[in-house]
Write an enzyme that holds these catalytic residues in place. Structure first.
Site, short mmCIF file in Angstrom:
data_model
loop_
_atom_site.label_atom_id
_atom_site.label_comp_id
_atom_site.label_asym_id
_atom_site.label_seq_id
_atom_site.Cartn_x
_atom_site.Cartn_y
_atom_site.Cartn_z
N LEU A 202 3.86 7.12 8.79
CA LEU A 202 5.27 6.93 9.16
C LEU A 202 5.51 7.58 10.52
O LEU A 202 5.08 8.70 10.75
CB LEU A 202 6.21 7.59 8.14
CG LEU A 202 6.25 7.03 6.72
CD1 LEU A 202 7.08 7.95 5.84
CD2 LEU A 202 6.82 5.63 6.71
N HIS A 203 6.20 6.86 11.41
CA HIS A 203 6.60 7.50 12.67
C HIS A 203 7.83 6.85 13.32
O HIS A 203 8.40 7.41 14.24
CB HIS A 203 5.44 7.49 13.68
CG HIS A 203 5.24 6.15 14.33
ND1 HIS A 203 4.56 5.12 13.72
CD2 HIS A 203 5.63 5.67 15.55
CE1 HIS A 203 4.54 4.08 14.53
NE2 HIS A 203 5.18 4.37 15.64
N ARG A 204 8.23 5.65 12.87
CA ARG A 204 9.38 4.99 13.48
C ARG A 204 10.64 5.84 13.34
O ARG A 204 10.88 6.43 12.29
CB ARG A 204 9.63 3.62 12.83
CG ARG A 204 8.50 2.63 12.98
CD ARG A 204 8.48 2.01 14.35
NE ARG A 204 7.35 1.09 14.48
CZ ARG A 204 6.99 0.51 15.61
NH1 ARG A 204 7.67 0.76 16.72
NH2 ARG A 204 5.96 -0.30 15.66
#
Length: 351
Positions: A202-204
């Site tokens: 996850l990084h958005r």
């Protein structure tokens, strides 16, 4: 011909590797690292894993807001191009480094080659969408990874400068998978040799900046009766609520170098992500992919039923992940011998 290859983030290093190897001996290439990704495992370590030489120019932009990063890149890239006077500039994908490189090259009337051109999520709230559209319209050579990307460029009046080359990550994966399986000890280190697991990234910003969204995703994954391996992106780690307890089935680990991450992807049952590049890697490795987004620029992976879009706040997320299955066979949507096709065009350019 003197060429600037501008990179700054993990997906760009991966795309650079096979191309830089082929440019060697034919052209004078300057590898320019903006420093957009400043975590060791996500930057320098990947250069080592992929066999890319150290950057010739390191701008060391580092952390900061998007505006701060782009502004710093513009100033430093301008000076670097004025000094080295490249005949062509290669940019990759859709990051801040891509946009900054394209803007300065355009201002200095240097031909731009955009690798991974024509992708569209049709979501202009994504910074990447603005970056890729702007870069495509500034470039002179557009290397499209898929037929859908070609159609997008044709619809925007760019057909004459578009080349359907395929996706260069196919060549990187081809070159790296055997190395990863032979050299990586990550499964042993994490004691996962005999444990089925899903892999999560996850990084958005819309998934990690809002603590409610982040907690919802992790709470849904806690409902799965299976191990989740979660290499925590620096941005994500920073945004995790201090008082939120991550469930025992979610195994949080440090960011991994490319070779170890490929080994994890290869061993995973399913891959859960919000990353564009990892959607492609999952497809190439023939792994079911669940993308925690409302849209994707890699629409072919969804059309081929190997990728399932799930909204980040979906109340049935766990159930959808558990029930998602893929077809028995898979079509080749990303091409073959991609680097060779790109080199044919590059070698034809007259400085």
């Amino acid at each position: 011909m003197t060429i600037f290859s501008i990179v700054g983030a993990r997906p760009q290093f991966i795309k650079l590797a096979p191309l830089s190897a082929m440019l060697k001996g034919l052209h004078k290439e300057y590898i320019v690292h903006t420093g957009q990704h400043y975590d060791y495992a996500m930057s320098e370590k990947i250069f080592e894993d992929l066999g890319i030489r150290k950057p010739d120019i390191h701008l060391e932009v580092g952390a900061g807001s998007q505006t701060e990063q782009i502004a710093a890149m513009l100033i430093k890239l301008d000076a670097a191009m004025l000094e080295k006077k490249p005949d062509a500039v290669i940019v990759f994908g859709d990051t801040n480094s891509t946009l900054a490189g394209a803007l300065i090259a355009a201002k200095q009337n240097i031909p731009i080659i955009h690798i991974e051109a024509g992708l569209r999520s049709f979501n202009r709230s994504m910074p990447e969408e603005i970056n890729r559209i702007t870069t495509d319209h500034l470039s002179k050579y557009l290397f499209a990874p898929t037929a859908t990307a070609v159609t997008n460029l044709k619809n925007e009046g760019l057909e004459a400068i578009t080349y359907l080359t395929g996706d260069i990550m196919v060549d990187t994966m081809k070159n790296s998978i055997a190395v990863a399986l032979k050299q990586s000890a990550i499964l042993q280190q994490l004691q996962l040799q005999d444990t089925p697991f899903n892999l999560l990234t996850l990084h958005r910003h819309y998934n990690v900046d809002d603590s409610a969204v982040m907690q919802h995703i992790l709470s849904q994954l806690a409902l799965l009766n299976e191990t989740i391996v979660f290499p925590v992106h620096p941005r994500t780690k920073k945004m995790l609520p201090v008082n939120f307890k991550v469930a025992d089935n979610i195994k949080m680990i440090a960011p991994q170098g490319y070779i170890d991450f490929i080994a994890l992807q290869h061993a995973a049952k399913k891959i859960i992500t919000d990353s564009g590049g990892i959607q492609k890697e999952a497809y190439i490795l023939q792994k079911p992919c669940i993308t925690l987004r409302t849209e994707t620029e890699w629409v072919e992976t969804v059309q081929e039923k190997w990728n399932c879009l799930v909204q980040p706040m979906d109340a049935a997320m766990a159930e959808k992940i558990q029930l998602f299955t893929v077809p028995e066979k898979q079509n080749n949507i990303f091409g073959t011998n991609v680097t060779q096709q790109m080199m044919a065009v590059i070698n034809s350019i007259q400085p």
